[in-house]
Design an enzyme around this catalytic site. Structure first.
Site, PDB file in Angstrom:
ATOM      1  N   CYS B  75      24.812 -83.936  24.123  1.00 32.10           N
ATOM      2  CA  CYS B  75      23.380 -83.852  24.452  1.00 32.10           C
ATOM      3  C   CYS B  75      22.688 -85.101  23.930  1.00 32.10           C
ATOM      4  O   CYS B  75      21.828 -85.687  24.586  1.00 32.10           O
ATOM      5  CB  CYS B  75      22.724 -82.630  23.815  1.00 32.10           C
ATOM      6  SG  CYS B  75      23.644 -81.100  23.953  1.00 32.10           S
ATOM      7  N   CYS B 113      22.278 -78.348  32.352  1.00 27.18           N
ATOM      8  CA  CYS B 113      22.671 -79.656  31.814  1.00 27.18           C
ATOM      9  C   CYS B 113      24.149 -79.636  31.453  1.00 27.18           C
ATOM     10  O   CYS B 113      24.891 -80.577  31.742  1.00 27.18           O
ATOM     11  CB  CYS B 113      21.873 -79.958  30.531  1.00 27.18           C
ATOM     12  SG  CYS B 113      20.470 -81.020  30.796  1.00 27.18           S
ATOM     13  N   ARG B 217      16.260 -58.861  23.982  1.00 26.67           N
ATOM     14  CA  ARG B 217      15.206 -57.963  23.524  1.00 26.67           C
ATOM     15  C   ARG B 217      14.613 -57.197  24.689  1.00 26.67           C
ATOM     16  O   ARG B 217      14.324 -56.018  24.590  1.00 26.67           O
ATOM     17  CB  ARG B 217      14.115 -58.782  22.808  1.00 26.67           C
ATOM     18  CG  ARG B 217      13.059 -57.914  22.155  1.00 26.67           C
ATOM     19  CD  ARG B 217      13.668 -57.038  21.091  1.00 26.67           C
ATOM     20  NE  ARG B 217      12.719 -56.081  20.539  1.00 26.67           N
ATOM     21  CZ  ARG B 217      12.417 -54.918  21.096  1.00 26.67           C
ATOM     22  NH1 ARG B 217      12.980 -54.567  22.243  1.00 26.67           N
ATOM     23  NH2 ARG B 217      11.550 -54.103  20.526  1.00 26.67           N
ATOM     24  N   CYS B 221      14.151 -53.160  25.557  1.00 25.22           N
ATOM     25  CA  CYS B 221      12.943 -52.496  26.031  1.00 25.22           C
ATOM     26  C   CYS B 221      13.282 -51.599  27.226  1.00 25.22           C
ATOM     27  O   CYS B 221      12.806 -50.470  27.303  1.00 25.22           O
ATOM     28  CB  CYS B 221      11.898 -53.506  26.512  1.00 25.22           C
ATOM     29  SG  CYS B 221      11.238 -54.565  25.239  1.00 25.22           S
TER      30      CYS B 221
END
Lengths: 106, 260, 158
Positions: B75, B113, B217, B221
């Protein structure tokens, strides 16, 4: 892979009490949890932590499943001399990790 | 008001899109999940030395500098120092990707990427490497205001996300807005309901005892209202993420946060 | 005030008993088993020596967001000299599947008898810290923590 973060002051005065904070990366699987299908997940924890200061043991701890995952251990030691503070964690399944930090004592 | 042609239509559209539907939290009353936590959990987030999320951030730093894929590039080879080049990136994702004609979230952006520029295999969602890289990149935006770009290209996806937020679903037949707009601050099974702003992702959730993404997360829910959750990377999730980030616009990014 | 080990255990037992009746969450058989395990673990460390309350300060939040990670700090009053220091700090819980948490071994090189970590608590209850001194005496402190649970978990999906 980062196995632990250790925080030792880079410098200290001789005789000063310094705080050492360590954070190890480990899942600390208790051995009491079960999968959704009821199978027991085998225990996999860190069992021992030893800290040496220029080769001399200054702190030791026995760890149990009741410690949180990615365990934090904070303790103190007297800054006696310049040198290397070494940390070693050992655990189930032959786990062993060492980290070191250097300190300059004036 | 506006002298532009079709100005009144634009004004109405503007009002419909930006004026809160009755349940939405007024901008000034928005509060991060940080403020609903106990003192000790907040202390865990505030200090990098004891924040377990930093274990992943440091991992991400190592991965950032590691050459990878057929192109043998790291990177860092294209992006240099993340502290400079990645500043603000997490704050404006999900962002529109012209090639795909739709928004992508930060995890997907990193994977694009990784596969297209580095020539490596895609990283698994919620895998160690993708979480570490996401945490590292997100960390560079810490303290910056959340600012997803909303324009003609992203507006339809924002609307889809908003619709999802207001749609009842699952066996419990609940919409996100009912807990997080209308009943925030009230108790659910002993803990306070937060406003559900994704200001800290990826974050260390004490419940997971590990770092996880916003989608993880959100899946929790969905399970909470007993609805079948979408798969990781599903476009519906990205639309919902876009809406949630827009809903949290201006709030400070806290990644990697700690939550109960 | 000096208490014998028996009195200490009776006191611990009474507080545990009160805790159990006030918030009866554990099956009484399981609760009894865990209490017996705690007694055995304490005995293993302390033997027959008396354990006195004092000199030890156990810091725990009275209420915690999530039992998976409860910050704990123990401090023991001691000059930490070669002649008079804390040899070890042992931490126990009453409601976990097994009672031991951590045992830290110190010495005069520690400078201060202090330990901080994060522990797991399965349920609302008592945490006990025992300090073992260089002169062979034992001192203790205990604290109550109310453990709450987060909402919207991962369970439900196989």
């Amino acid at each position: 892979m980062v196995n632990a973060i250790v925080n030792v002051p880079a410098q200290a005065k001789r005789g000063e009490v310094i705080e050492i904070r360590t954070l190890a990366r480990h899942v600390m699987e208790t051995g009491f949890r079960r999968t959704q299908l009821g199978e027991l997940i085998p225990r996999d924890i860190l069992t021992s932590f030893v800290c040496t200061y220029n080769g001399t043991e200054i702190f030791r701890a026995e760890l149990h499943p009741a410690l949180a995952a990615n365990p934090l251990l904070t303790f103190t030691t007297v800054a006696t001399e310049t040198g290397t503070i070494a940390f070693r964690w050992t655990g189930d399944n032959g786990f062993a990790v060492t980290e070191t930090a250097t300190i300059t004592v004036t | 008001m506006s002298a532009r042609p079709g100005g009144w239509l634009a004004a109405v559209a503007c009002i419909l899109l930006s004026c809160p539907v009755t349940a939405e939290i007024p901008l000034a009353e928005r509060r991060s999940g940080y403020e609903f936590m106990g003192r000790e959990t907040r202390a865990m987030q505030d200090d990098d030395v004891v924040n377990p999320g930093m274990l992943w951030v440091l991992d991400g730093e190592a991965l950032w500098n590691r050459k990878s894929g057929a192109a043998g590039r790291a990177c860092a080879d294209c992006h240099g120092h993340a502290r400079a080049s990645m500043k603000g990136v997490a704050a404006r994702h999900p962002a529109f990707d012209a090639a795909r004609g739709r928004p992508v979230n930060l995890e997907q952006r990193i994977n694009l990427c990784h596969t297209e520029r580095q020539g490596a295999a895609a990283l698994a969602f919620e895998g160690r490497e993708l979480l570490a890289l996401t945490a590292y990149v997100a960390r560079q935006s810490r303290g910056m205001p959340v600012a997803p770009v909303i324009d003609e290209r992203t507006k339809p996806f924002l609307e889809a996300g908003r619709e999802a937020f207001f749609r009842r679903q699952g066996q419990l037949n609940l919409a996100c807005t009912q807990c997080h707009d209308e009943r925030w601050g009230k108790k659910l099974a002993g803990s306070q309901i937060p406003q559900a702003h994704p200001t800290g992702y990826p974050l260390y959730r004490l419940e997971w005892q590990g770092l996880g993404s916003l989608q993880r997360r959100l899946r929790n829910c969905f399970i909470g209202v007993r609805a079948e959750p979408y798969a990781y990377g599903a476009p519906e999730f990205v639309e919902l993420e876009l809406y949630l980030m827009w809903r949290a616009r201006g709030m400070k990014l806290e990644a990697p946060a700690v939550r109960p | 005030m000096t208490t014998t080990r028996r009195q200490f255990l009776l006191l611990a037992g009474a507080s545990i008993g009160a805790a159990t009746t006030a918030r009866a969450q554990l099956d009484p058989n399981v609760a009894a088993q865990r209490k017996a395990a705690l007694d055995a673990a304490l005995r293993k460390v302390v033997g027959d020596a008396p354990v006195r309350r004092g000199r030890v300060k156990l810091d725990l939040p009275p209420l915690i967001d999530n039992g998976n990670s409860v910050p704990l700090a123990v401090a023991v009053e001691s000059p930490m000299t070669a002649a008079d220091h804390v040899r070890a700090i042992h931490v126990f819980t009453e409601k976990n599947p097994q009672p031991n948490v951590v045992s830290a071994h110190l010495g005069p090189r520690a400078g201060r008898a202090r330990l901080a970590t994060r522990i797991r608590l399965a349920d609302t209850g008592t945490v006990i810290a025992i300090a073992q001194m260089s002169d062979g005496s034992f001192w203790s402190d205990s604290a109550e923590v109310v453990v709450t649970l987060s909402a919207c978990l991962e369970e439900g999906l196989i």
